[in-house]
Design an enzyme around this catalytic site. Structure first.
Site, mmCIF file in Angstrom:
data_model
loop_
_atom_site.group_PDB
_atom_site.id
_atom_site.type_symbol
_atom_site.label_atom_id
_atom_site.label_comp_id
_atom_site.label_asym_id
_atom_site.label_seq_id
_atom_site.Cartn_x
_atom_site.Cartn_y
_atom_site.Cartn_z
ATOM 1 N N PHE A 23 54.941 56.987 28.042
ATOM 2 C CA PHE A 23 55.999 57.882 27.206
ATOM 3 C C PHE A 23 56.516 59.164 28.179
ATOM 4 O O PHE A 23 56.935 59.672 28.322
ATOM 5 C CB PHE A 23 54.525 59.006 26.612
ATOM 6 C CG PHE A 23 54.822 60.151 27.486
ATOM 7 C CD1 PHE A 23 54.749 61.419 27.274
ATOM 8 C CD2 PHE A 23 52.871 60.098 27.429
ATOM 9 C CE1 PHE A 23 54.110 62.914 27.601
ATOM 10 C CE2 PHE A 23 52.499 60.894 27.856
ATOM 11 C CZ PHE A 23 53.062 61.971 27.658
ATOM 12 N N LYS A 24 55.312 59.407 29.840
ATOM 13 C CA LYS A 24 55.966 59.839 31.159
ATOM 14 C C LYS A 24 57.827 59.337 31.114
ATOM 15 O O LYS A 24 58.057 59.984 31.740
ATOM 16 C CB LYS A 24 55.190 60.212 31.844
ATOM 17 C CG LYS A 24 53.918 60.377 31.807
ATOM 18 C CD LYS A 24 53.955 61.800 31.391
ATOM 19 C CE LYS A 24 52.407 62.016 31.139
ATOM 20 N NZ LYS A 24 51.224 62.423 32.116
ATOM 21 N N ASP A 25 58.171 58.499 30.507
ATOM 22 C CA ASP A 25 59.591 57.973 31.365
ATOM 23 C C ASP A 25 60.646 58.457 29.785
ATOM 24 O O ASP A 25 62.020 58.382 31.416
ATOM 25 C CB ASP A 25 59.925 56.104 30.670
ATOM 26 C CG ASP A 25 58.761 55.219 31.311
ATOM 27 O OD1 ASP A 25 58.792 55.742 32.432
ATOM 28 O OD2 ASP A 25 58.322 54.589 30.866
ATOM 29 N N LEU A 29 60.954 61.424 32.998
ATOM 30 C CA LEU A 29 60.740 61.038 34.380
ATOM 31 C C LEU A 29 62.417 60.092 34.904
ATOM 32 O O LEU A 29 62.693 58.972 35.884
ATOM 33 C CB LEU A 29 59.630 60.808 34.925
ATOM 34 C CG LEU A 29 59.193 61.838 34.881
ATOM 35 C CD1 LEU A 29 57.331 61.196 35.660
ATOM 36 C CD2 LEU A 29 58.879 62.634 36.124
ATOM 37 N N THR A 77 51.720 60.019 34.700
ATOM 38 C CA THR A 77 53.268 60.455 35.363
ATOM 39 C C THR A 77 53.540 60.098 37.005
ATOM 40 O O THR A 77 54.707 59.169 36.959
ATOM 41 C CB THR A 77 52.833 61.398 35.805
ATOM 42 O OG1 THR A 77 52.960 62.324 34.244
ATOM 43 C CG2 THR A 77 54.121 62.597 36.281
#
Length: 495
Positions: A112-114, A117, A147
């Site tokens: 989910f950090k995509d 980011l 992350t």
């Protein structure tokens, strides 16, 4: 719109300045002075938009020093061009008549950090130009697993940036570690830290407040920023997918305009569920925010009792991205609950630093209980949930998502609340093959990247392309430091 430090409301700056700085000089987190509200017809307006268009619609109200054209360009680059393997970018999958899964792992690093980011590098580089900043920015990242890779991929070879990621040695999955240590790019660095994620995160925060380091970097025409969720540019794009999920449910006629939903989020650093709270503040009809923890259940205890106490046993679990006892983004939530009383937030943070704990007053505790529910799930139960979801729904989930499904079951049994609920799925199950295979009854595991094919052959689910590509990559980084020597690694990278 102006942004203020959670510890000093007099420290005000523009969005571009807040994003470039990452962290306030006093250690506080930059947060909007006020939160914009959706218009009465805002959700209906967005129901037939693409994810990229929704991102512009939401972010535009927070970033008044960016134009709609700029944000449209960034959204197209961040979420278009086949970077995500799902056209919807963040698809909502129905699991049963009242439960939906928001899949946030279709991006280039399968986590989910995509979602944030892929956007942050565009916001940060544009912010540097708007601030007329001539220095190079060195982005420091502490990661509990996801992350790090997402930040490395997002900032790879971005002009006038260097990025250095610290992760806990033996505290991430084998696939997560391989993703980071094979990262390509001329401006990237990766290093493990002896200890757990809290050690890495505390070490990075100390680097930001290190005056000697700041002076040394200034001589080299470098300044520090962050890609962790302490940076407002990380939190803002996360608000978008909660609004988008509600719009998808509207569009698909699963709910009607104004119908409430619950949201269940597996969280460690509190950034993901905080973004859901901000979506609620904007006007998305979210009834209850359900905070799901693993055995490191400091957030569960805080939400239930109002006492935050990190003085407890730290567990390395099969959901490592949640192996956290110091939840940085909770400070922003406290700022909201205290009605922006920065002196109260400073006192809580001072107590946390000095004693490892603080307790909020009854007024704040009442507000907290009204907004949130919380529960936790240990590894044994996590495995059972992974197995049950596959057996009953043919739905393959990772351990973090399993924690959320279990905590949702607990909440429903305790409360009787039948509100339709969106469970947030934060990572591909293929990032945690050993745990998922174990949950499916496999006892003999393949070695290295062959374990990806083992899980795929067993389930018939294809290996995500970015993870399949790991088989042919060379390991570039194998460094380990103590938290006291993280500063040396920063100076070495910039020498």
């Amino acid at each position: 719109m102006y942004y203020v430090s959670t510890r000093n409301k007099q420290d005000r700056c523009t969005a571009a300045q807040a994003i470039a700085r990452g962290l306030a000089a006093d250690g506080g987190l930059m947060t909007p002075e006020v939160f914009p509200k959706l218009s009465p017809n805002g959700l209906n307006t967005m129901r037939d938009m693409s994810y990229q268009q929704r991102a512009v619609f939401i972010m535009n109200s927070y970033l008044d020093d960016f134009t709609s054209f700029e944000l449209s360009t960034y959204a197209s680059k961040a979420y278009g061009g086949n970077k995500f393997d799902a056209k919807e970018v963040a698809p909502v999958r129905q699991v049963d008549p009242s439960t939906y899964c928001l899949e946030l792992w279709h991006g280039p690093t399968c986590a989910f950090k995509d979602m944030a980011l892929q956007m942050l590098p565009h916001l940060l580089t544009a912010s540097l130009k708007k601030n007329q900043e001539s220095k190079t920015v060195c982005i420091l990242v502490a990661t509990s697993g996801d992350t790090g890779k997402a930040a490395l991929e997002g900032f790879r070879d971005v002009d006038r940036t260097r990025i250095l990621v610290f992760y806990p040695k033996d505290g991430v999955s084998a696939i997560q570690e391989l993703q980071m240590n094979t990262q390509e790019g001329g401006n990237v660095g990766v290093c493990s830290v002896v200890g757990n994620f809290d050690d890495a995160q505390t070490g990075v925060k100390k680097l930001f407040s290190d005056e000697i380091l700041r002076e040394q970097l200034a001589e080299r025409e470098v300044f520090l920023s962050s890609a962790n969720s302490i940076n407002w540019g990380r939190v803002l794009p996360q608000i978008v997918y909660y609004v988008s999920a509600y719009c998808d449910l509207l569009r698909d006629e699963k709910i009607q305009k104004g119908d409430p939903i619950n949201v269940c989020v597996p969280t460690g650093n509190f950034g993901n569920i905080l973004a859901a709270y901000y979506a609620k503040e904007m006007g998305v009809p979210i009834h209850k925010l359900i905070c799901a923890s693993n055995s490191n259940n400091v957030l569960t205890d805080f939400i239930r009792t109002g006492q935050y106490d990190r003085n407890r046993t730290f567990y390395n679990t099969m959901s490592p991205s949640m192996d956290i006892l110091i939840s940085s983004n909770l400070e922003r939530m406290l700022f909201a609950l205290c009605e922006h009383d920065d002196s109260q937030v400073r006192e809580y943070m001072s107590q946390l630093n000095a004693t490892g704990m603080y307790k909020v007053g009854p007024n704040i505790q009442t507000k907290l209980s009204k907004i949130f529910a919380a529960g936790y799930c240990d590894d044994a139960q996590t495995q059972k949930v992974i197995g049950r979801m596959w057996k009953e729904h043919s739905y393959l989930i990772d351990p973090h998502t399993a924690v959320a499904f279990d905590v949702l079951d607990q909440y429903r049994q305790e409360s009787g609340d039948a509100t339709p609920t969106v469970v947030v799925s934060t990572a591909s199950p293929f990032k945690f093959c050993d745990s998922v295979l174990g949950a499916l009854g496999v006892t003999e595991l393949a070695e290295g990247t062959a374990i990806l094919d083992q899980l795929s052959e067993l389930t018939g689910v294809p290996v995500p392309a970015p993870l399949a590509a790991l088989k042919n990559k060379n390991v570039r980084f194998q460094n380990t430091v103590s938290k006291e020597h993280m500063v040396d690694k920063v100076l070495e990278m910039l020498s």
